[in-house]
Structure formats: C-alpha cells, structure tokens
Design an enzyme around this catalytic site. Structure first.
Site, PDB file in Angstrom:
ATOM      1  N   SER A 185       0.869  -1.184   0.000  1.00 36.06           N
ATOM      2  CA  SER A 185       0.000   0.000   0.000  1.00 36.06           C
ATOM      3  C   SER A 185       0.899   1.225   0.000  1.00 36.06           C
ATOM      4  O   SER A 185       2.056   1.148   0.445  1.00 36.06           O
ATOM      5  CB  SER A 185      -0.855   0.003   1.270  1.00 36.06           C
ATOM      6  N   TYR A 189      -2.801  -0.998  10.328  1.00 39.89           N
ATOM      7  CA  TYR A 189      -2.711  -1.244   8.882  1.00 39.89           C
ATOM      8  C   TYR A 189      -1.385  -0.724   8.310  1.00 39.89           C
ATOM      9  O   TYR A 189      -0.667  -1.429   7.606  1.00 39.89           O
ATOM     10  CB  TYR A 189      -3.909  -0.573   8.200  1.00 39.89           C
TER      11      TYR A 189
HETATM   12  C1  BGC Z   1      -6.223   1.412   1.898  1.00 42.50           C
HETATM   13  C2  BGC Z   1      -7.416   2.261   1.443  1.00 42.50           C
HETATM   14  C3  BGC Z   1      -6.966   3.690   1.213  1.00 42.50           C
HETATM   15  C4  BGC Z   1      -5.714   3.773   0.365  1.00 42.50           C
HETATM   16  C5  BGC Z   1      -5.166   5.183   0.236  1.00 42.50           C
HETATM   17  C6  BGC Z   1      -5.104   1.588   0.910  1.00 42.50           C
HETATM   18  O1  BGC Z   1      -4.015   0.771   1.252  1.00 42.50           O
HETATM   19  O2  BGC Z   1      -6.628   0.050   2.011  1.00 42.50           O
HETATM   20  O3  BGC Z   1      -8.432   2.206   2.415  1.00 42.50           O
HETATM   21  O4  BGC Z   1      -8.019   4.407   0.578  1.00 42.50           O
HETATM   22  O5  BGC Z   1      -4.711   2.943   0.903  1.00 42.50           O
HETATM   23  O6  BGC Z   1      -5.138   5.871   1.453  1.00 42.50           O
END
Ligand code: BGC
Length: 268
Positions: A153, A166
């Site tokens: 991410s 996360y």
């Molecule tokens: C997340 C999303 C988020 C995006 C940008 C992703 O890794 O799961 O919820 O919108 O990152 O912030």
C-alpha cells in the site's frame, strides 16, 4: 493484455473473491495463467470469479483458506500442487483494515490486521518459495523459478493516523518483501510488491462513494482520478511476466501520484 503471455503458468491469488484480488485473478487468467481464486469468506463470490475466468476461456479453481493459519495455507498449496503440479506465480493480496483511534485500538484489532496482512503474506510467500526451490526453473514456462507479488500500500511509506495497525503491517510487508527478494534471488526467484493508492474497492467504499468524499480524496491524488482495480491488475501481470525479468526487490507504486506529497504543490 496484448503481448504478455503467462501461458501454462499457474498462479495463486489470495483474497481473490473481491476488489484488487479479483481483478488480478481475472487479468492473470486473460494473460493465459491458470488461477487459484483463494477466499476466506463468501464462497459464492469466489465461484463467480472462477465462472468469469472460465467464460473468458481460462481455467480457475476456488480454494478456501484463512491465510493467517499455517495448516490452512499448507493445505491450500497442497491442493493446488495436487491439481496442477506446481505454482509459478503467487500474488499475496489478502488484506484487511480494522480502523481505530490509536488510544482506543484494541489488541484484537492490532493482532487481526497483523495476522492477515503480514503473517498471512509470510506464510504464503514461504510455501511458494519452498515449491519454487524444489522445482527450479522450467525454461518452457519462464526464465525464473517463480514470481512473488506482495500487495502492499502507499501506507508502507505514508503514515496513517487512525490506521496504525494497517500502516505498520504494510511497512512490514515492504521489509519482508525486500529481505525475501535478497535471500531468494540466487535461486532465480523474483519478489516484488505493488503499492496501490486509493483504488475503488469494498475496503475503502466510504472514501470514494459520495461526491463529497471523492472530492476530498482527489485532493490527495495529483493525477485526479480514483484508481480502478484494473490499474493494479495490469501492474501485476507485468510483474508476473518475463517482461520484468530483471526486476526484484522493488515496490511499484500505482497511486496516481499519492506519494508525491501533493500538499507541497504550493508552499513549503
Ligand atoms: C487502503 C485504502 C486507502 C488507500 C489510500 C489503501 O491501502 O486500504 O483504504 O483508501 O490505501 O489511502
């Protein structure tokens, strides 16, 4: 996918019954790979992805496994190898969010996200690497012994208030991916990540599904559109193919420029 071919290769995509995983599974199949559509909940949605792939002329099977459970992951790999002989491509995609303000975050919220996003990728990467090492290079299929793509991410580098679990898990994915890549390169195994920005999927619906939310979100995206799962799928097909044969240990940001510090367009 015009010229890229994954003909004869066998892919496993975790969390492939929705969102980015689903698009990746369909695109790998369009490029000629057979695909295991892994899911943990909603067998029905997984079967739909299998149906779509078959309708397009491809081959796929759905396999249930919770990626955070060692025996279930091992059982899934066994089932795949029994069915198709081996594995050539792993897309460790399954991921979850359990958002909370830091001071309210429970150990359970922290642990669940770590278990799925980080331990889940570790378990799948390890099983795939074991099989790649056992089998070695099959030059009829690919010039490498196997390809691993970790779904990371933008939050592997962008700190994220309210999402400490996360963001930490994705920071971990980056270091895990690079360390595995370094260790396995001599065995001709390539390991890379894709780091998506804001892609419209069920994980972040509230961030894009009203005009107000979307216009707030676009302030963070210099390219001025929310990403689509297919944007990520195309990157995955390339990273899985021999077109990217000299690429290993890299995190490919597919984010419309989200990591370009758009707040600094003026001032600073
Ligand atoms: C997340 C999303 C988020 C995006 C940008 C992703 O890794 O799961 O919820 O919108 O990152 O912030």
């Amino acid at each position: 996918m015009p010229h890229i071919t994954l003909q004869g290769q066998r892919a496993l995509v975790t969390g492939a019954n929705s969102g980015i995983g689903k698009a990746v599974a369909i695109a790998l199949a369009e490029a000629g790979a057979k695909v295991v559509v892994n899911y943990v909940s909603s067998e029905q949605r997984a079967n739909k992805v299998v149906e779509t792939i078959k309708k397009n002329g491809g081959d796929a099977i759905a396999i249930h496994a919770d990626v955070s459970k060692e025996e279930q992951v091992q059982q899934m790999f066994k089932q795949m190898i029994d069915a198709w002989g081996s594995i050539d491509i792993l897309v460790a995609n399954a991921g979850v969010q359990r958002d909370a303000d830091f001071i309210d975050m429970t150990l359970q919220q922290w642990q669940f996200v770590m278990d799925v996003n980080l331990t889940g990728q570790f378990l799948c990467c390890r099983e795939a690497a074991r099989e790649f090492v056992r089998r070695g290079v099959d030059p009829k299929l690919s010039c490498s012994a196997g390809k691993i793509i970790c779904m990371s991410s933008v939050h592997e580098v962008i700190p994220w208030a309210g999402h400490v679990n996360y963001a930490t898990s994705k920071g971990g994915v980056n270091m895990m991916m690079q360390s595995i890549a370094q260790e396995m390169a001599g065995k001709k195994i390539r390991v890379n990540s894709i780091s998506p920005g804001a892609i419209s999927t069920p994980i972040n619906t509230s961030a894009w599904n009203t005009p107000e939310a979307e216009s707030e979100l676009l302030k963070l995206i210099p390219y001025q559109r929310v990403g689509k799962p297919q944007d990520i799928a195309r990157a995955a097909v390339w990273l899985a193919s021999d077109d990217s044969d000299y690429v290993t240990g890299t995190s490919m940001f597919v984010d419309g420029g989200m990591t370009l510090y758009p707040g600094f367009r003026e001032g600073g």
